[in-house]
Design a protein around this motif. Structure first.
Motif, short mmCIF file in Angstrom:
data_model
loop_
_atom_site.label_atom_id
_atom_site.label_comp_id
_atom_site.label_asym_id
_atom_site.label_seq_id
_atom_site.Cartn_x
_atom_site.Cartn_y
_atom_site.Cartn_z
N MET A 1 0.84 -1.20 0.00
CA MET A 1 0.00 0.00 0.00
C MET A 1 0.88 1.25 0.00
O MET A 1 1.77 1.39 0.84
CB MET A 1 -0.92 0.00 1.24
CG MET A 1 -1.79 1.24 1.36
SD MET A 1 -2.91 1.18 2.79
CE MET A 1 -1.75 1.25 4.16
N GLU A 2 0.60 2.15 -0.94
CA GLU A 2 1.34 3.41 -0.97
C GLU A 2 0.91 4.28 0.20
O GLU A 2 -0.27 4.45 0.48
CB GLU A 2 1.05 4.16 -2.27
CG GLU A 2 1.80 5.49 -2.35
CD GLU A 2 1.28 6.41 -3.46
OE1 GLU A 2 1.95 7.43 -3.72
OE2 GLU A 2 0.22 6.13 -4.03
N ARG A 3 1.90 4.80 0.92
CA ARG A 3 1.59 5.74 2.00
C ARG A 3 1.65 7.16 1.43
O ARG A 3 2.62 7.52 0.76
CB ARG A 3 2.56 5.57 3.16
CG ARG A 3 2.41 4.26 3.89
CD ARG A 3 3.00 4.32 5.28
NE ARG A 3 4.41 4.71 5.25
CZ ARG A 3 5.09 5.15 6.33
NH1 ARG A 3 4.47 5.27 7.48
NH2 ARG A 3 6.37 5.46 6.23
N ILE A 4 0.62 7.94 1.71
CA ILE A 4 0.53 9.30 1.19
C ILE A 4 0.62 10.29 2.35
O ILE A 4 -0.15 10.20 3.31
CB ILE A 4 -0.80 9.50 0.43
CG1 ILE A 4 -0.86 8.54 -0.78
CG2 ILE A 4 -0.94 10.95 -0.04
CD1 ILE A 4 -2.20 8.55 -1.50
N TYR A 5 1.57 11.20 2.25
CA TYR A 5 1.78 12.19 3.32
C TYR A 5 1.23 13.55 2.89
O TYR A 5 1.77 14.20 1.99
CB TYR A 5 3.28 12.32 3.63
CG TYR A 5 3.58 13.24 4.78
CD1 TYR A 5 3.36 12.84 6.10
CD2 TYR A 5 4.08 14.53 4.56
CE1 TYR A 5 3.65 13.69 7.17
CE2 TYR A 5 4.37 15.38 5.62
CZ TYR A 5 4.15 14.95 6.92
OH TYR A 5 4.42 15.80 7.97
N LEU A 6 0.13 13.96 3.52
CA LEU A 6 -0.48 15.26 3.24
C LEU A 6 -0.61 16.06 4.53
O LEU A 6 -1.66 16.62 4.83
CB LEU A 6 -1.85 15.09 2.56
CG LEU A 6 -1.84 14.45 1.17
CD1 LEU A 6 -3.26 14.37 0.61
CD2 LEU A 6 -0.93 15.23 0.21
N ASP A 7 0.49 16.11 5.27
CA ASP A 7 0.53 16.86 6.53
C ASP A 7 1.76 17.76 6.57
O ASP A 7 2.43 17.88 7.59
CB ASP A 7 0.52 15.89 7.72
CG ASP A 7 0.08 16.56 9.01
OD1 ASP A 7 -0.54 17.65 8.95
OD2 ASP A 7 0.35 15.99 10.10
N HIS A 8 2.02 18.41 5.44
CA HIS A 8 3.22 19.25 5.32
C HIS A 8 3.15 20.51 6.18
O HIS A 8 4.19 21.13 6.44
CB HIS A 8 3.44 19.62 3.85
CG HIS A 8 3.83 18.45 3.00
ND1 HIS A 8 5.12 18.17 2.65
CD2 HIS A 8 3.07 17.47 2.44
CE1 HIS A 8 5.16 17.08 1.90
NE2 HIS A 8 3.93 16.63 1.76
N ALA A 9 1.95 20.90 6.61
CA ALA A 9 1.85 22.07 7.50
C ALA A 9 2.36 21.72 8.89
O ALA A 9 2.73 22.61 9.66
CB ALA A 9 0.40 22.56 7.57
N ALA A 10 2.38 20.42 9.22
CA ALA A 10 2.91 19.99 10.52
C ALA A 10 4.43 19.93 10.47
O ALA A 10 5.13 20.47 11.33
CB ALA A 10 2.34 18.63 10.89
N THR A 11 4.94 19.27 9.44
CA THR A 11 6.38 19.24 9.18
C THR A 11 6.59 18.70 7.78
O THR A 11 5.71 18.02 7.23
CB THR A 11 7.15 18.38 10.20
OG1 THR A 11 8.55 18.64 10.07
CG2 THR A 11 6.88 16.89 10.01
N THR A 12 7.74 19.00 7.21
CA THR A 12 8.01 18.57 5.83
C THR A 12 9.20 17.62 5.80
O THR A 12 10.09 17.70 6.65
CB THR A 12 8.35 19.79 4.95
OG1 THR A 12 9.50 20.46 5.50
CG2 THR A 12 7.19 20.76 4.87
N PRO A 13 9.23 16.71 4.82
CA PRO A 13 10.41 15.86 4.66
C PRO A 13 11.59 16.70 4.20
O PRO A 13 11.42 17.68 3.49
CB PRO A 13 9.98 14.86 3.57
CG PRO A 13 8.94 15.59 2.78
CD PRO A 13 8.21 16.46 3.77
N MET A 14 12.77 16.33 4.64
CA MET A 14 13.94 17.08 4.19
C MET A 14 14.21 16.81 2.72
O MET A 14 14.10 15.69 2.24
CB MET A 14 15.17 16.71 5.03
CG MET A 14 15.24 17.43 6.35
SD MET A 14 16.92 17.59 6.99
CE MET A 14 17.28 15.93 7.47
#
Length: 380
Positions: A1-14
């Motif tokens: 299952m692809e994990r989708i990160y849509l919480d960039h306002a909390a923190t972003t990947p480097m």
């Protein structure tokens, strides 16, 4: 299952470029920037170059940038530093009801120390009234703190207009630009801002570093004591690798800002269109035309925020809400309370979707479809 990160306002990947730069410094440069030998001078040179880049990004002078551990420290340094420095001119502070807790909790602490704080209300899109601000201003007002863009609903405040109002007043003007920096075009001189807080991890830089811009006319009592780093304004050995990573993140943000804005605005449009194609009810918290492009806060009547977050997480989708879910209970979002009142259903059914540099259109479509399915199931 692809994990989708849509919480960039909390923190972003480097960003990969940031990691590469930091690894280079960590592998090769370990000197203390305060040491006078060649190792120390090399480390100091890295910090000087970073400070120049950061200052240029907001139209400031290099000596107006103070490196901090992030946005919270920068906000605290601004509020407590100004309050202590200018209390002889008054003890009145103005802020808003929708600030980040780094500002709100600092203001609550200042109230216990004898300062008076006015918390400006907002309308249903989360914006303050300039008339309310003008009415609240007093002769003994020494500080006005209004965030640039809201971290929960994305609403942009009229920062330039506030700066114009304060031009002829003694009050210092501070803005928490943690969420807006790297996405909005910011120039402290055009905005008439005296203090501005930024955090690296919101723009694909490392956690644990940030800066506070302090206009050179502003007196600021330090909050940390020990060494003479940062022109005696913030003691402590600088995190050279993180600062270099921060610099690289700022360079990338500057290069890609316009493209990123357009991309995120497109994501909002696609997301809303895909949701609207389903027989579900939803509404936008805030106003698209007056918000940052990467933050979208939606209300889904008939749902429960905890159930929504859990179901989305089980589907591999990471999002957030305006509510802090702890031990099965919901602490209502102070932002949504200010916008809609304590009795509004939006307090318990609103979800924040926020986008970043590695978000794809396919992920947006998949998230919208999955969100619609979950909402449909929960509202049956």
């Amino acid at each position: 299952m692809e994990r989708i990160y849509l919480d960039h306002a909390a923190t972003t990947p480097m960003h990969p470029r940031v990691i590469e730069k930091m690894m280079e410094v960590m592998n090769n440069n370990y000197g203390n920037p305060s040491s006078i030998h060649s190792f120390g001078r090399e480390a100091r040179h890295y910090i000087d170059l970073a400070r120049e880049t950061l200052a240029r990004s907001i139209g400031a002078k290099e000596n107006e940038i103070i490196f901090t551990s992030g946005g919270t420290e920068a906000d605290n340094m601004a509020l407590f530093g100004v309050a202590e420095s200018y209390q002889h001119k008054g003890k009145h502070i103005i802020t808003t009801q929708v600030e980040h807790h780094a500002v709100l909790h600092a203001c609550q602490r200042l109230e216990k120390m004898g300062f008076e704080v006015t918390y400006l209300p907002v309308d249903e899109i989360g914006e303050i009234s300039l008339d309310d601000l003008s009415t609240a201003l007093r002769e003994d007002t020494i500080l006005v703190s209004v965030m640039y863009g809201n971290n929960e609903v994305g609403t942009l405040q009229p920062i330039k207009e506030i700066g114009e109002i304060l031009k002829s007043h003694q009050a210092m003007f501070h803005t928490d630009a943690v969420q807006a920096y790297g996405m909005e075009d910011i120039n402290v001189n055009e905005l008439n801002v005296d203090l501005l807080a930024v955090s690296a991890h919101k723009i694909n830089g490392p956690k644990g570093t940030g800066f506070l811009y302090v206009r050179d006319k502003v007196k600021l009592v330090p909050r940390a004591f020990g060494g003479e780093q940062e022109r005696k304004r913030r003691a402590g050995t600088e995190n050279v690798a993180a600062i270099v990573g921060f610099q690289e993140a700022v360079k990338i943000a500057s290069e890609e800002r316009l493209v990123k804005r357009e991309k995120c605005q497109g994501f909002k449009k696609i997301f809303i269109e895909k949701l609207a194609a389903h027989p579900i009810v939803f509404s936008i918290n805030g106003l698209l035309d007056k918000s940052m492009p990467h933050v979208l806060n939606l209300s889904f009547p008939g749902t429960n925020v905890e159930a929504m977050l859990v179901n989305l997480d089980l589907a591999g989708i990471a999002v957030s809400s305006g509510s802090a879910c702890t031990a099965g209970s919901i602490e209502p979002s102070h932002v949504l309370v200010a916008m809609f009142g304590k009795e509004s259903d939006r307090l318990i059914n609103s979800i924040r979707f926020s986008f970043g540099f590695n978000t794809t259109e396919d992920q947006i479509i998949k998230t919208a479809e999955e969100t619609a399915r979950i909402v449909s199931r929960l509202t049956k």
